[in-house]
Structures are given as structure tokens and as C-alpha cells.
Motif scaffolding. Structure first.
Motif, PDB file in Angstrom:
ATOM      1  N   VAL A  12      44.835 -12.264 -85.457  1.00 34.94           N
ATOM      2  CA  VAL A  12      43.442 -11.820 -85.351  1.00 34.94           C
ATOM      3  C   VAL A  12      43.182 -10.515 -86.077  1.00 34.94           C
ATOM      4  N   LEU A  13      44.077 -10.103 -86.948  1.00 36.97           N
ATOM      5  CA  LEU A  13      43.899  -8.857 -87.683  1.00 36.97           C
ATOM      6  C   LEU A  13      42.580  -8.908 -88.452  1.00 36.97           C
ATOM      7  N   GLY A  14      41.732  -7.947 -88.188  1.00 35.65           N
ATOM      8  CA  GLY A  14      40.437  -7.918 -88.839  1.00 35.65           C
ATOM      9  C   GLY A  14      39.397  -8.750 -88.120  1.00 35.65           C
ATOM     10  N   SER A  15      39.749  -9.314 -86.984  1.00 36.26           N
ATOM     11  CA  SER A  15      38.807 -10.113 -86.220  1.00 36.26           C
ATOM     12  C   SER A  15      38.403  -9.357 -84.965  1.00 36.26           C
ATOM     13  N   SER A  16      37.343  -9.825 -84.351  1.00 41.96           N
ATOM     14  CA  SER A  16      36.860  -9.195 -83.137  1.00 41.96           C
ATOM     15  C   SER A  16      37.630  -9.733 -81.943  1.00 41.96           C
ATOM     16  N   LEU A  17      37.992  -8.848 -81.034  1.00 43.40           N
ATOM     17  CA  LEU A  17      38.721  -9.201 -79.827  1.00 43.40           C
ATOM     18  C   LEU A  17      37.994  -8.635 -78.625  1.00 43.40           C
ATOM     19  N   SER A  18      38.299  -9.152 -77.456  1.00 44.69           N
ATOM     20  CA  SER A  18      37.812  -8.538 -76.234  1.00 44.69           C
ATOM     21  C   SER A  18      38.842  -8.769 -75.151  1.00 44.69           C
ATOM     22  N   THR A  19      38.905  -7.818 -74.220  1.00 42.35           N
ATOM     23  CA  THR A  19      39.864  -7.912 -73.135  1.00 42.35           C
ATOM     24  C   THR A  19      39.355  -7.107 -71.953  1.00 42.35           C
ATOM     25  N   GLN A  20      39.890  -7.417 -70.780  1.00 43.58           N
ATOM     26  CA  GLN A  20      39.530  -6.683 -69.576  1.00 43.58           C
ATOM     27  C   GLN A  20      40.422  -5.455 -69.474  1.00 43.58           C
ATOM     28  N   LEU A  21      39.845  -4.351 -69.035  1.00 37.91           N
ATOM     29  CA  LEU A  21      40.585  -3.097 -68.942  1.00 37.91           C
ATOM     30  C   LEU A  21      41.064  -2.843 -67.520  1.00 37.91           C
ATOM     31  N   SER A  22      42.161  -2.100 -67.430  1.00 36.43           N
ATOM     32  CA  SER A  22      42.674  -1.662 -66.136  1.00 36.43           C
ATOM     33  C   SER A  22      43.102  -0.204 -66.273  1.00 36.43           C
ATOM     34  N   GLN A  23      43.609   0.360 -65.177  1.00 38.03           N
ATOM     35  CA  GLN A  23      44.049   1.748 -65.229  1.00 38.03           C
ATOM     36  C   GLN A  23      45.345   1.901 -66.015  1.00 38.03           C
ATOM     37  N   LYS A  24      46.021   0.800 -66.217  1.00 32.54           N
ATOM     38  CA  LYS A  24      47.214   0.792 -67.054  1.00 32.54           C
ATOM     39  C   LYS A  24      46.761   0.532 -68.491  1.00 32.54           C
ATOM     40  N   PRO A  25      47.262   1.257 -69.482  1.00 34.55           N
ATOM     41  CA  PRO A  25      46.788   1.055 -70.861  1.00 34.55           C
ATOM     42  C   PRO A  25      47.030  -0.380 -71.354  1.00 34.55           C
ATOM     43  N   THR A  26      46.012  -0.921 -72.011  1.00 41.33           N
ATOM     44  CA  THR A  26      46.113  -2.218 -72.668  1.00 41.33           C
ATOM     45  C   THR A  26      46.245  -1.933 -74.153  1.00 41.33           C
ATOM     46  N   CYS A  27      47.392  -2.281 -74.746  1.00 43.89           N
ATOM     47  CA  CYS A  27      47.686  -1.895 -76.121  1.00 43.89           C
ATOM     48  C   CYS A  27      47.851  -3.124 -77.011  1.00 43.89           C
ATOM     49  N   PHE A  28      47.475  -2.944 -78.276  1.00 37.65           N
ATOM     50  CA  PHE A  28      47.617  -3.985 -79.284  1.00 37.65           C
ATOM     51  C   PHE A  28      48.420  -3.425 -80.440  1.00 37.65           C
ATOM     52  N   LEU A  29      49.366  -4.217 -80.896  1.00 36.61           N
ATOM     53  CA  LEU A  29      50.272  -3.797 -81.956  1.00 36.61           C
ATOM     54  C   LEU A  29      49.599  -3.956 -83.317  1.00 36.61           C
ATOM     55  N   VAL A  30      49.691  -2.905 -84.125  1.00 34.78           N
ATOM     56  CA  VAL A  30      49.173  -2.924 -85.495  1.00 34.78           C
ATOM     57  C   VAL A  30      50.318  -2.518 -86.406  1.00 34.78           C
TER      58      VAL A  30
END
Length: 196
Positions: A12-30
């Protein structure tokens, strides 16, 4: 788990994403393919208490390169100095429900969004669609012409029926009046009392 995250990030590089957030960091690898690549992350947070959100970019060793706190939307840019893996992270500062929609782009990376074969296939499909639309267009005109012809015939038939009805009524009136006249004249000279 890292491999799955890495593969999904590459897809999905260069695409739009969405995710639910929490108090723990949600990270995506680039993955930075070269030194001094420009990484741009656009994001918007929706939900309850959206402003209670942090966005940051960090190296794989944990060093935070840039961090934006208490934000609900925006854009962050960072120059990725090394050819290495980096993480784009989102974190909620409270327990409220939040969703983040984002996209990220690495400048200098050529992206080929569509192949020539896809355009050829799309061109053929568009030609088929155009032929179908032309057939529909012709059928619609044929049907409207047919409906117009039927409307004209119906109008003429209605007028003919009206004239025929008027003529029949006129003939009946003339016949009735002539019968009344004949009967009246017949009995006009006759004595009805029985004396002749």
C-alpha cells in the motif's frame, strides 16, 4: 509479525490507509530505498477527542526523528538520511475511540500505478462499452420514434371516432325528426274521434 507488516506496507505504499488508534503506538514500516529520501505523511484523525493524538517518525532503533503532539490532522515531512527501515507511528493519548486515515509517500521513488497492458485492456473494454451505449442510444431513439408514431395514430383514431360519433348522432337526430314529421303529418288530416 514484522514481515506481515512490512509486506502490507510495501503493498500500500503511496496509498491511503486507515486504522483504529490505541494508547499503544500503532506503527507502519517504511523502507527508505536510498539516502536522503523525503518522507511525507498526510493524516486526519476522527472519533472522540481527536486532538489527543501523537504522530511520530522513528528509526528502527527507537530514536524519534520528528514528533507532533496533540494534533488531529496535518502533514509531517522528514528527510530519511540513511538507507534503512523507519516507522510511521500514531498513538492515542487517552482511551477514546479514534480512527486515523493517512497516506505516506517517499519522494524519489518511481511508482508505476498502471501497466501498458492494463491500458490496452481498459481501451478494449471502453470500446465495448461505447458500442453498448450506441446500441442503447439507437434503441431509445427507435422506441421514442415508435411511441411518437403510435401517439399520432392514436390521436387520429380518437378524432375519427369522435367524428363518427357526431355523424351517427346527427343521423339519428335527422331520422327521429323525420319520423316525427311524417307521423305528425299523417295524423294531422285524420279525425281521431272515430267520425269520418
Amino acid at each position: 509479525m514484522k514481515y506481515l507488516l512490512f509486506i502490507s506496507t510495501l503493498i500500500v505504499l503511496g496509498s491511503s490507509l486507515s486504522t483504529q488508534l490505541s494508547q499503544k503506538p500503532t506503527c507502519f514500516l517504511v523502507n527508505s530505498p536510498e539516502e536522503n529520501s523525503n518522507l511525507t505523511v498526510n493524516y486526519i484523525v476522527s472519533g472522540l477527542d481527536e486532538i489527543q493524538t501523537d504522530v511520530f517518525i522513528r528509526k528502527k532503533d527507537g530514536e524519534i526523528l520528528i514528533k507532533v503532539q496533540n494534533t488531529k490532522d496535518g502533514k509531517i515531512r522528514e528527510i530519511l538520511k540513511d538507507k534503512d527501515n523507519y516507522y510511521v507511528c500514531f498513538q492515542s493519548r487517552d482511551k477514546s475511540y479514534k480512527m486515523v486515515s493517512f497516506d505516506f509517500d517517499i519522494e524519489g521513488v518511481d511508482k508505476e500505478y498502471a501497466q501498458t497492458e492494463q491500458f490496452e485492456y481498459m481501451s478494449k473494454e471502453l470500446q465495448k462499452t461505447q458500442k453498448n451505449f450506441q446500441n442503447i442510444y439507437r434503441n431509445q431513439h427507435w422506441m421514442s420514434d415508435r411511441e411518437n408514431a403510435h401517439a399520432i395514430i392514436l390521436d387520429q383514431t380518437e378524432k375519427s371516432v369522435q367524428w363518427c360519433a357526431v355523424i351517427k348522432v346527427g343521423v339519428l337526430i335527422v331520422i327521429s325528426l323525420s319520423q316525427i314529421y311524417i307521423v305528425y303529418n299523417y295524423f294531422k288530416d285524420k279525425d281521431i274521434n272515430g267520425q269520418v
